[in-house]
Design a protein around this motif. Sequence first.
Motif, PDB file in Angstrom:
ATOM      1  N   ASN A 315      30.910  13.001  46.246  1.00 42.73           N
ATOM      2  CA  ASN A 315      31.180  11.583  46.498  1.00 42.73           C
ATOM      3  C   ASN A 315      30.616  10.725  45.370  1.00 42.73           C
ATOM      4  N   ILE A 316      29.414  11.087  44.897  1.00 45.99           N
ATOM      5  CA  ILE A 316      28.815  10.386  43.764  1.00 45.99           C
ATOM      6  C   ILE A 316      29.697  10.560  42.525  1.00 45.99           C
ATOM      7  N   ALA A 317      30.188  11.793  42.323  1.00 52.67           N
ATOM      8  CA  ALA A 317      31.057  12.059  41.174  1.00 52.67           C
ATOM      9  C   ALA A 317      32.313  11.192  41.223  1.00 52.67           C
ATOM     10  N   GLU A 318      32.878  11.024  42.408  1.00 51.56           N
ATOM     11  CA  GLU A 318      34.077  10.185  42.540  1.00 51.56           C
ATOM     12  C   GLU A 318      33.777   8.737  42.190  1.00 51.56           C
ATOM     13  N   LYS A 319      32.608   8.270  42.573  1.00 51.66           N
ATOM     14  CA  LYS A 319      32.224   6.888  42.246  1.00 51.66           C
ATOM     15  C   LYS A 319      32.048   6.727  40.734  1.00 51.66           C
ATOM     16  N   LEU A 320      31.520   7.758  40.096  1.00 54.56           N
ATOM     17  CA  LEU A 320      31.372   7.718  38.638  1.00 54.56           C
ATOM     18  C   LEU A 320      32.739   7.798  37.950  1.00 54.56           C
ATOM     19  N   LYS A 321      33.640   8.536  38.563  1.00 62.11           N
ATOM     20  CA  LYS A 321      35.006   8.610  38.029  1.00 62.11           C
ATOM     21  C   LYS A 321      35.666   7.236  38.050  1.00 62.11           C
ATOM     22  N   SER A 322      35.423   6.492  39.128  1.00 58.27           N
ATOM     23  CA  SER A 322      36.011   5.152  39.232  1.00 58.27           C
ATOM     24  C   SER A 322      35.429   4.202  38.189  1.00 58.27           C
ATOM     25  N   LYS A 323      34.269   4.556  37.643  1.00 56.69           N
ATOM     26  CA  LYS A 323      33.658   3.757  36.580  1.00 56.69           C
ATOM     27  C   LYS A 323      34.240   4.099  35.204  1.00 56.69           C
ATOM     28  N   PHE A 474      19.796   9.966  42.800  1.00 55.05           N
ATOM     29  CA  PHE A 474      20.551   9.222  43.818  1.00 55.05           C
ATOM     30  C   PHE A 474      20.238   9.812  45.192  1.00 55.05           C
ATOM     31  N   SER A 475      20.391   8.977  46.216  1.00 53.20           N
ATOM     32  CA  SER A 475      20.332   9.490  47.583  1.00 53.20           C
ATOM     33  C   SER A 475      21.352   8.751  48.436  1.00 53.20           C
ATOM     34  N   PRO A 476      22.500   9.399  48.724  1.00 54.08           N
ATOM     35  CA  PRO A 476      23.522   8.779  49.566  1.00 54.08           C
ATOM     36  C   PRO A 476      23.221   8.974  51.051  1.00 54.08           C
ATOM     37  N   TYR A 477      22.010   8.643  51.439  1.00 54.93           N
ATOM     38  CA  TYR A 477      21.547   8.860  52.818  1.00 54.93           C
ATOM     39  C   TYR A 477      21.749   7.609  53.663  1.00 54.93           C
ATOM     40  N   TRP A 478      21.858   6.464  52.994  1.00 52.74           N
ATOM     41  CA  TRP A 478      21.962   5.194  53.710  1.00 52.74           C
ATOM     42  C   TRP A 478      23.406   4.691  53.672  1.00 52.74           C
ATOM     43  N   SER A 479      23.609   3.407  53.631  1.00 53.95           N
ATOM     44  CA  SER A 479      24.960   2.845  53.729  1.00 53.95           C
ATOM     45  C   SER A 479      25.780   3.074  52.462  1.00 53.95           C
ATOM     46  N   TYR A 480      27.061   2.884  52.599  1.00 54.08           N
ATOM     47  CA  TYR A 480      27.976   2.974  51.452  1.00 54.08           C
ATOM     48  C   TYR A 480      27.558   1.985  50.377  1.00 54.08           C
ATOM     49  N   GLN A 486      23.226   2.028  43.773  1.00 50.17           N
ATOM     50  CA  GLN A 486      22.547   3.014  42.926  1.00 50.17           C
ATOM     51  C   GLN A 486      23.439   3.412  41.745  1.00 50.17           C
ATOM     52  N   ILE A 487      24.717   3.641  42.049  1.00 49.19           N
ATOM     53  CA  ILE A 487      25.678   4.013  41.008  1.00 49.19           C
ATOM     54  C   ILE A 487      25.804   2.898  39.974  1.00 49.19           C
ATOM     55  N   ASP A 488      25.881   1.663  40.462  1.00 50.33           N
ATOM     56  CA  ASP A 488      26.037   0.522  39.554  1.00 50.33           C
ATOM     57  C   ASP A 488      24.854   0.438  38.590  1.00 50.33           C
ATOM     58  N   LYS A 489      23.647   0.600  39.108  1.00 45.56           N
ATOM     59  CA  LYS A 489      22.455   0.523  38.255  1.00 45.56           C
ATOM     60  C   LYS A 489      22.475   1.627  37.191  1.00 45.56           C
ATOM     61  N   TRP A 491      25.042   3.376  36.024  1.00 50.82           N
ATOM     62  CA  TRP A 491      26.134   3.232  35.059  1.00 50.82           C
ATOM     63  C   TRP A 491      25.852   2.113  34.062  1.00 50.82           C
ATOM     64  N   ASP A 492      25.306   1.004  34.552  1.00 51.83           N
ATOM     65  CA  ASP A 492      24.985  -0.109  33.647  1.00 51.83           C
ATOM     66  C   ASP A 492      23.960   0.329  32.608  1.00 51.83           C
ATOM     67  N   HIS A 493      22.963   1.099  33.050  1.00 54.84           N
ATOM     68  CA  HIS A 493      21.960   1.566  32.098  1.00 54.84           C
ATOM     69  C   HIS A 493      22.579   2.532  31.093  1.00 54.84           C
ATOM     70  N   LEU A 494      23.474   3.395  31.559  1.00 54.42           N
ATOM     71  CA  LEU A 494      24.124   4.350  30.656  1.00 54.42           C
ATOM     72  C   LEU A 494      24.930   3.625  29.582  1.00 54.42           C
ATOM     73  N   GLN A 495      25.641   2.590  29.985  1.00 55.29           N
ATOM     74  CA  GLN A 495      26.441   1.843  29.008  1.00 55.29           C
ATOM     75  C   GLN A 495      25.554   1.189  27.956  1.00 55.29           C
ATOM     76  N   GLN A 496      24.416   0.648  28.395  1.00 51.50           N
ATOM     77  CA  GLN A 496      23.484   0.036  27.454  1.00 51.50           C
ATOM     78  C   GLN A 496      22.892   1.082  26.526  1.00 51.50           C
ATOM     79  N   TYR A 497      22.573   2.247  27.096  1.00 58.02           N
ATOM     80  CA  TYR A 497      22.014   3.341  26.294  1.00 58.02           C
ATOM     81  C   TYR A 497      23.019   3.806  25.236  1.00 58.02           C
ATOM     82  N   LEU A 498      24.271   3.973  25.639  1.00 62.06           N
ATOM     83  CA  LEU A 498      25.298   4.428  24.698  1.00 62.06           C
ATOM     84  C   LEU A 498      25.545   3.377  23.617  1.00 62.06           C
TER      85      LEU A 498
END
Length: 504
Positions: A315-323, A474-480, A486-489, A491-498
């Motif tokens: 599920n996390i991978a799919e969210k990253l794919k959408s990014k 990541f921990s997808p234990y709580w709400s969507y 978590q994904i947004d944070k 990904w934003d850091h990855l873009q800045q790093y790149l």
Amino acid sequence: MPNNGLLFVANAAKAHSLFTKVNQFVKNVLYIKINNSCGNLLPILNKQIVNVYNNAILQNTDVRLMLKPIQPAEIIKTNHMIDLIFYESDLAKQVEDLKQSVNNIETGCKVQVVDSQKDEETIEAEKVKTYEYVAVGGTFDRLHNGHKILLSQAALRSTKHLTVGVTDVNMIQSKVLWELIEPVEKRIKGILDFLTDINPDLEYNVEPIQDLYGPTKSDPRYELIIVSEETKRGAIKINEEREKNGLRPLDVYVIGLAADVTPQRSAEEESKISSSNQRMRLLGTVLREPVPNPNIPRRPYVIGLAGGIASGKSNIAEKLKSKGAAIVNCDIIAHELYKPGLPLNQTLSEVFGGHIITDNGEVDRRKLGQIVFSDKDQLEKLNQIVWPAVIEEAQRRIKALGEEGYKVVVMEAAVMVRAKWYKYCHQLWSVIIPPNEAVKRLQERNNLSEDEARKRVEVQPSNLEQVAAANIVFSPYWSYEYTQSQIDKAWDHLQQYLYNDTSK
């Protein structure tokens, strides 16, 4: 901006209001030292401990209210170098002497006046009883202002010795995201750094404990224990044990819980200031800075995505794919290698028996799973056969995706950590959920019994292993929504790093 500051206050009752005026000018640590020779300061300090640290909750500054008023000819010692001194205007005539009394001072330290309030604050006095031997306990993960209130109130009431029991081993495993708790040695060091700053004259014993009692149940010297509202029952149990041992029950002082008024606090987090909230806020952030991997091409940038069975990593991978990331799923590659006519089928049939092959020539994954998930040796045998073929195909696909123009490729694999495939990646991102939750999800998803599901979870690397080498967790234990944040944070850091990496 100066790193560390020291605020001299003429009247203890003004400590809180003066702190609010200067904390924004200090980056790291701000000390508050009181120059007040009037009678009994303990009731005022008792109240100001709460005022100062509650007010500091929304600040990034590490505030430390020093509990000893200035003494004649005293050398003021701090664990951190001071490069800015503030003083209340009432102390103008003494400021040079005060500056000279600071032993850990930066060359060229600046001095700045703070206007006093014309009217003194009125503080309700609460009688403070003191004791020679005082005890307090807790996890003390990532020392926060709630901890500082607890420790300061304990130090305020001690005239000789303070013991701090730091929970460790089995005691921390019921905590939220306990896998992210700092090592006990680091927590002990942080506690001692704080305590020796606020009162260097006490004896301190800061030690790990494996139960709630520590030394208090059998040592007759202890007289007082400090607890929070939520740990009062622990004090009752300690006193029950002391009575069994023929010892006088400890006096108990209860600290109120400090509210977490952080604006971004989510509904999933606790309403009190807590280490659990701090750990939850670490999800999706960089826990370990990535180290360049010279053994693989710089592009595409490969993220290894690890996580135990049923952890939610797909599920996390799919969210990253959408990014915008491309996904290489190693589990799917393995399943594809089980197809009829491929060399792997013949090998697996020879090793594990022909009955694991279906009538149409495919590997029956359920039958194979029943063999390997109940026998670690058999699982290891399977891994040695399958892993080399999977990683070879994964690397081929990553290269092809890079040639297609993808800048980021996520390589998802349940065995990422155990197989050490993160050595083929630029970063490792791990997904964890509580083991019991994984068992529950696996039962529902694969229609397994609890025993079958638990066996499959238990042969996986533990959450602690998944976290040990991870750059981001990541921990997808709580709400969507909480998972998405978590994904947004991340990904934003990855873009800045790149971006920074490209700019070099």
